[in-house]
Motif scaffolding. Structure first.
Motif, PDB file in Angstrom:
ATOM      1  N   THR A  48      -9.689  -6.053  -8.384  1.00 19.18           N
ATOM      2  CA  THR A  48      -9.327  -4.802  -7.711  1.00 19.18           C
ATOM      3  C   THR A  48     -10.471  -3.786  -7.711  1.00 19.18           C
ATOM      4  OG1 THR A  48      -8.337  -4.014  -9.783  1.00 19.18           O
ATOM      5  CG2 THR A  48      -6.868  -5.058  -8.177  1.00 19.18           C
ATOM      6  N   SER A  49     -11.481  -3.985  -8.566  1.00 20.26           N
ATOM      7  CA  SER A  49     -12.607  -3.049  -8.572  1.00 20.26           C
ATOM      8  C   SER A  49     -13.499  -3.216  -7.353  1.00 20.26           C
ATOM      9  CB  SER A  49     -13.442  -3.227  -9.842  1.00 20.26           C
ATOM     10  OG  SER A  49     -14.109  -4.485  -9.830  1.00 20.26           O
ATOM     11  N   LEU A  50     -13.283  -4.305  -6.588  1.00 14.93           N
ATOM     12  CA  LEU A  50     -14.111  -4.551  -5.401  1.00 14.93           C
ATOM     13  C   LEU A  50     -13.528  -3.933  -4.141  1.00 14.93           C
ATOM     14  CD1 LEU A  50     -15.142  -8.271  -6.014  1.00 14.93           C
ATOM     15  CD2 LEU A  50     -16.437  -6.194  -6.509  1.00 14.93           C
TER      16      LEU A  50
ATOM     17  N   MET B 123       0.834  -1.188   0.000  1.00 15.63           N
ATOM     18  CA  MET B 123       0.000   0.000   0.000  1.00 15.63           C
ATOM     19  C   MET B 123       0.871   1.241   0.000  1.00 15.63           C
ATOM     20  SD  MET B 123      -3.135   1.119   2.510  1.00 15.63           S
ATOM     21  CE  MET B 123      -2.201   1.643   3.941  1.00 15.63           C
ATOM     22  N   LYS B 124       0.548   2.181  -0.862  1.00 21.13           N
ATOM     23  CA  LYS B 124       1.198   3.489  -0.880  1.00 21.13           C
ATOM     24  C   LYS B 124       0.157   4.528  -0.493  1.00 21.13           C
ATOM     25  CE  LYS B 124       4.750   2.478  -4.336  1.00 21.13           C
ATOM     26  NZ  LYS B 124       5.325   2.859  -5.657  1.00 21.13           N
ATOM     27  N   LEU B 125       0.453   5.275   0.551  1.00 19.63           N
ATOM     28  CA  LEU B 125      -0.488   6.265   1.081  1.00 19.63           C
ATOM     29  C   LEU B 125       0.163   7.632   1.030  1.00 19.63           C
ATOM     30  CD1 LEU B 125      -3.203   6.799   2.535  1.00 19.63           C
ATOM     31  CD2 LEU B 125      -2.006   6.387   4.689  1.00 19.63           C
ATOM     32  N   ASP B 126      -0.506   8.560   0.376  1.00 18.67           N
ATOM     33  CA  ASP B 126      -0.004   9.932   0.234  1.00 18.67           C
ATOM     34  C   ASP B 126      -1.018  10.859   0.896  1.00 18.67           C
ATOM     35  OD1 ASP B 126       0.923  12.392  -0.481  1.00 18.67           O
ATOM     36  OD2 ASP B 126       0.969  12.030  -2.640  1.00 18.67           O
ATOM     37  N   CYS B 127      -0.689  11.358   2.092  1.00 17.13           N
ATOM     38  CA  CYS B 127      -1.589  12.234   2.847  1.00 17.13           C
ATOM     39  C   CYS B 127      -1.225  13.690   2.575  1.00 17.13           C
ATOM     40  CB  CYS B 127      -1.495  11.937   4.345  1.00 17.13           C
ATOM     41  SG  CYS B 127      -1.984  10.268   4.794  1.00 17.13           S
ATOM     42  N   GLN B 128      -2.036  14.378   1.808  1.00 15.04           N
ATOM     43  CA  GLN B 128      -1.839  15.798   1.542  1.00 15.04           C
ATOM     44  C   GLN B 128      -2.724  16.606   2.482  1.00 15.04           C
ATOM     45  OE1 GLN B 128       0.405  17.122  -0.403  1.00 15.04           O
ATOM     46  NE2 GLN B 128       1.152  15.257  -1.427  1.00 15.04           N
TER      47      GLN B 128
ATOM     48  N   GLN C 241      -3.961  -3.220  -9.317  1.00 10.77           N
ATOM     49  CA  GLN C 241      -3.976  -2.043  -8.445  1.00 10.77           C
ATOM     50  C   GLN C 241      -5.373  -1.435  -8.350  1.00 10.77           C
ATOM     51  OE1 GLN C 241      -0.977   0.661  -9.995  1.00 10.77           O
ATOM     52  NE2 GLN C 241       0.520  -0.060  -8.483  1.00 10.77           N
ATOM     53  N   ALA C 242      -5.692  -0.960  -7.135  1.00 10.18           N
ATOM     54  CA  ALA C 242      -6.859  -0.113  -6.909  1.00 10.18           C
ATOM     55  C   ALA C 242      -6.332   1.251  -6.464  1.00 10.18           C
ATOM     56  CB  ALA C 242      -7.761  -0.712  -5.844  1.00 10.18           C
ATOM     57  N   ILE C 243      -6.742   2.303  -7.138  1.00 13.53           N
ATOM     58  CA  ILE C 243      -6.197   3.640  -6.912  1.00 13.53           C
ATOM     59  C   ILE C 243      -7.320   4.559  -6.438  1.00 13.53           C
ATOM     60  CG2 ILE C 243      -5.002   5.603  -7.958  1.00 13.53           C
ATOM     61  CD1 ILE C 243      -3.905   3.595 -10.046  1.00 13.53           C
ATOM     62  N   PHE C 244      -7.058   5.258  -5.330  1.00  9.06           N
ATOM     63  CA  PHE C 244      -8.027   6.209  -4.776  1.00  9.06           C
ATOM     64  C   PHE C 244      -7.382   7.585  -4.682  1.00  9.06           C
ATOM     65  CE2 PHE C 244      -9.109   2.044  -3.179  1.00  9.06           C
ATOM     66  CZ  PHE C 244     -10.491   1.989  -3.233  1.00  9.06           C
ATOM     67  N   LYS C 245      -8.078   8.600  -5.153  1.00 10.27           N
ATOM     68  CA  LYS C 245      -7.694   9.999  -4.952  1.00 10.27           C
ATOM     69  C   LYS C 245      -8.941  10.723  -4.475  1.00 10.27           C
ATOM     70  CE  LYS C 245      -3.888  10.097  -8.277  1.00 10.27           C
ATOM     71  NZ  LYS C 245      -3.292  10.748  -9.472  1.00 10.27           N
ATOM     72  N   VAL C 246      -9.018  10.973  -3.167  1.00  7.89           N
ATOM     73  CA  VAL C 246     -10.258  11.463  -2.571  1.00  7.89           C
ATOM     74  C   VAL C 246      -9.954  12.592  -1.591  1.00  7.89           C
ATOM     75  CG1 VAL C 246     -11.368   9.222  -2.797  1.00  7.89           C
ATOM     76  CG2 VAL C 246     -10.162   9.781  -0.686  1.00  7.89           C
ATOM     77  N   GLU C 247     -10.977  13.400  -1.305  1.00  6.16           N
ATOM     78  CA  GLU C 247     -10.833  14.465  -0.329  1.00  6.16           C
ATOM     79  C   GLU C 247     -11.049  13.929   1.077  1.00  6.16           C
ATOM     80  OE1 GLU C 247     -13.493  17.596  -1.345  1.00  6.16           O
ATOM     81  OE2 GLU C 247     -12.425  18.131  -3.191  1.00  6.16           O
ATOM     82  N   LEU C 248     -10.437  14.617   2.061  1.00  4.46           N
ATOM     83  CA  LEU C 248     -10.551  14.173   3.450  1.00  4.46           C
ATOM     84  C   LEU C 248     -11.962  14.328   4.001  1.00  4.46           C
ATOM     85  CD1 LEU C 248      -7.198  15.476   4.969  1.00  4.46           C
ATOM     86  CD2 LEU C 248      -7.932  13.098   4.838  1.00  4.46           C
TER      87      LEU C 248
ATOM     88  N   LEU D  20     -12.687   2.444  -0.289  1.00  2.53           N
ATOM     89  CA  LEU D  20     -12.120   3.285   0.772  1.00  2.53           C
ATOM     90  C   LEU D  20     -13.292   4.006   1.424  1.00  2.53           C
ATOM     91  CD1 LEU D  20      -9.709   4.419   2.311  1.00  2.53           C
ATOM     92  CD2 LEU D  20      -9.497   6.193   0.555  1.00  2.53           C
ATOM     93  N   GLY D  21     -13.665   3.552   2.639  1.00  6.65           N
ATOM     94  CA  GLY D  21     -14.903   4.046   3.222  1.00  6.65           C
ATOM     95  C   GLY D  21     -16.065   3.607   2.348  1.00  6.65           C
ATOM     96  N   ASN D  22     -16.815   4.596   1.832  1.00  8.25           N
ATOM     97  CA  ASN D  22     -17.905   4.281   0.906  1.00  8.25           C
ATOM     98  C   ASN D  22     -17.577   4.690  -0.523  1.00  8.25           C
ATOM     99  OD1 ASN D  22     -18.015   7.026   1.289  1.00  8.25           O
ATOM    100  ND2 ASN D  22     -20.240   7.137   1.456  1.00  8.25           N
ATOM    101  N   CYS D  23     -16.293   4.930  -0.812  1.00 12.26           N
ATOM    102  CA  CYS D  23     -15.884   5.395  -2.137  1.00 12.26           C
ATOM    103  C   CYS D  23     -15.344   4.242  -2.989  1.00 12.26           C
ATOM    104  CB  CYS D  23     -14.801   6.476  -2.018  1.00 12.26           C
ATOM    105  SG  CYS D  23     -15.417   8.060  -1.414  1.00 12.26           S
ATOM    106  N   PHE D  24     -15.746   4.235  -4.251  1.00 17.16           N
ATOM    107  CA  PHE D  24     -15.209   3.301  -5.216  1.00 17.16           C
ATOM    108  C   PHE D  24     -13.811   3.768  -5.645  1.00 17.16           C
ATOM    109  CE2 PHE D  24     -19.613   2.423  -5.213  1.00 17.16           C
ATOM    110  CZ  PHE D  24     -19.820   1.168  -5.770  1.00 17.16           C
ATOM    111  N   PRO D  25     -12.996   2.885  -6.184  1.00 17.32           N
ATOM    112  CA  PRO D  25     -11.686   3.329  -6.688  1.00 17.32           C
ATOM    113  C   PRO D  25     -11.838   4.400  -7.757  1.00 17.32           C
ATOM    114  CG  PRO D  25     -11.795   0.921  -6.561  1.00 17.32           C
ATOM    115  CD  PRO D  25     -13.189   1.424  -6.336  1.00 17.32           C
ATOM    116  N   THR D  26     -10.921   5.344  -7.751  1.00 20.33           N
ATOM    117  CA  THR D  26     -10.890   6.355  -8.805  1.00 20.33           C
ATOM    118  C   THR D  26     -10.524   5.714 -10.131  1.00 20.33           C
ATOM    119  OG1 THR D  26     -10.191   7.963  -7.142  1.00 20.33           O
ATOM    120  CG2 THR D  26      -9.949   8.587  -9.455  1.00 20.33           C
ATOM    121  N   SER D  27      -9.606   4.760 -10.062  1.00 21.23           N
ATOM    122  CA  SER D  27      -9.238   3.984 -11.242  1.00 21.23           C
ATOM    123  C   SER D  27      -8.735   2.624 -10.782  1.00 21.23           C
ATOM    124  CB  SER D  27      -8.153   4.701 -12.063  1.00 21.23           C
ATOM    125  OG  SER D  27      -6.979   4.895 -11.284  1.00 21.23           O
TER     126      SER D  27
END
Length: 315
Positions: free
Chosen positions: A47-49, A25-30, A64-71, A52-59
């Motif tokens: 990986t589509s399953l 896992m790679k985690l980038d906290c901005q 890989q499952a990739i998430f780019k989401v707001e806090l 993150l919380g109630n969010c689907f992967p961004t891609s």
């Protein structure tokens, strides 16, 4: 300062990577968002399953499952501990395939708490008969209510200033009340958890019967101030206030929309107009259920439940 739960804790400006078995896992906290890349080397994992919380992967890619989401999205939970501001969530995988059991994996970002940051209740919006929005606020204040509290540690017996307000935009004037408020040691009320009742029965500040807690005279109808005496409840632990706020037309009073203090040697007193203190008599029994407001408000309840804290009460 970033924390990743797979058996590692790293201090870094931006990124942290964690390895466990065949998973990386790679985690980038901005400052305002989080990027998470989950790499899966096990075959036949979809990986589509991942969620993150109630969010689907961004891609998604094959591995890989990739998430780019707001806090403030994906059901991130915000916690304050001392000088640290912490955001918690869970990465989950749900599959109907028996060989891939569902699991939940903690995801945590920790930041230094800004000096001007103070806890506020979450701010959902409430519409009223199709015009604009309502915005509820609540916060711990300094002693003269001129600004937010600078510390969230209160000595036993001291007074804790609290202010709640409703922002009205283009609405007709509204009056805010605190219907219920209890203290607990958890951000969620547990059925069998310890709790201490402060305000109950549609605005009766029952803690004023045994302490110096009290509602203060209003400065504005859309605001309400209260002083709560720091109580002996889980001393030294984090304490959360679970409160219910309600906004009403500022016309008339009754047993279901009130702010009542108990005055020693006198009895219950209505803060907004002591000459109508008889509406507080039900504080010793049970106040009637709230009546529907004027039909011009439609079916909107204008009720807001919120959690304030945590605070610490020191002995």
């Amino acid at each position: 300062y970033l924390k990743c739960s797979t058996n590692c804790l790293l201090f870094s400006d931006i990124k942290v990577s964690c390895l466990k078995d065949s998973v990386k896992m790679k985690l980038d906290c901005q400052q305002d968002f989080v990027s998470l890349v989950w790499t899966e080397t096990r075959p036949q994992v979809d990986t589509s399953l991942y969620r993150l919380g109630n969010c689907f992967p961004t891609s998604v890619m094959a591995t890989q499952a990739i998430f780019k989401v707001e806090l403030n999205a994906c059901k991130f939970r915000r916690m304050v501990t001392g000088d640290l501001l912490q955001y918690n969530n869970n990465l989950t995988y749900v599959s109907s395939e028996s060989q891939f059991l569902p699991f939940s994996h903690p995801v945590t970002c920790v930041y230094q708490r800004p000096k001007d940051w103070y806890p506020m209740i979450y701010n959902p919006f409430f519409e009223t008969y199709g015009q604009g929005e309502l915005l509820f606020h609540a916060k711990f204040m300094n002693n003269d209510f001129t600004g937010p509290a600078e510390s969230f540690s209160f000595p036993l017996g001291s007074l804790i200033p609290i202010m709640a307000s409703v922002q009205q935009a283009s609405h007709q004037p509204l009056q805010i009340f605190i219907e219920e408020c209890v203290a607990a040691t958890t951000p969620q009320l547990l059925p069998n958890g310890d709790k201490y009742t402060i305000i109950t029965n549609k605005g009766c500040l029952v803690d004023s019967k045994v302490s110096r807690s009290r509602f203060l005279p209003r400065q504005k109808s859309s605001q309400i101030h209260a002083l709560l005496q720091a109580f002996r409840f889980s001393t030294g632990e984090q304490v959360y206030l679970h409160c219910t706020f309600v906004a009403w037309d500022p016309v008339g009073v009754d047993k279901t929309k009130k702010a009542c203090n108990y005055v020693q040697g006198h009895g219950w007193e209505l803060v907004d107009n002591p000459s109508y203190s008889s509406v507080c008599d039900c504080c010793e029994s049970s106040c009637n259920a709230r009546r529907r407001r004027s039909t011009s408000f439609g079916n909107h309840e204008m009720v807001h439940e919120a959690v304030l804290g945590p605070i610490t009460i020191t002995d």
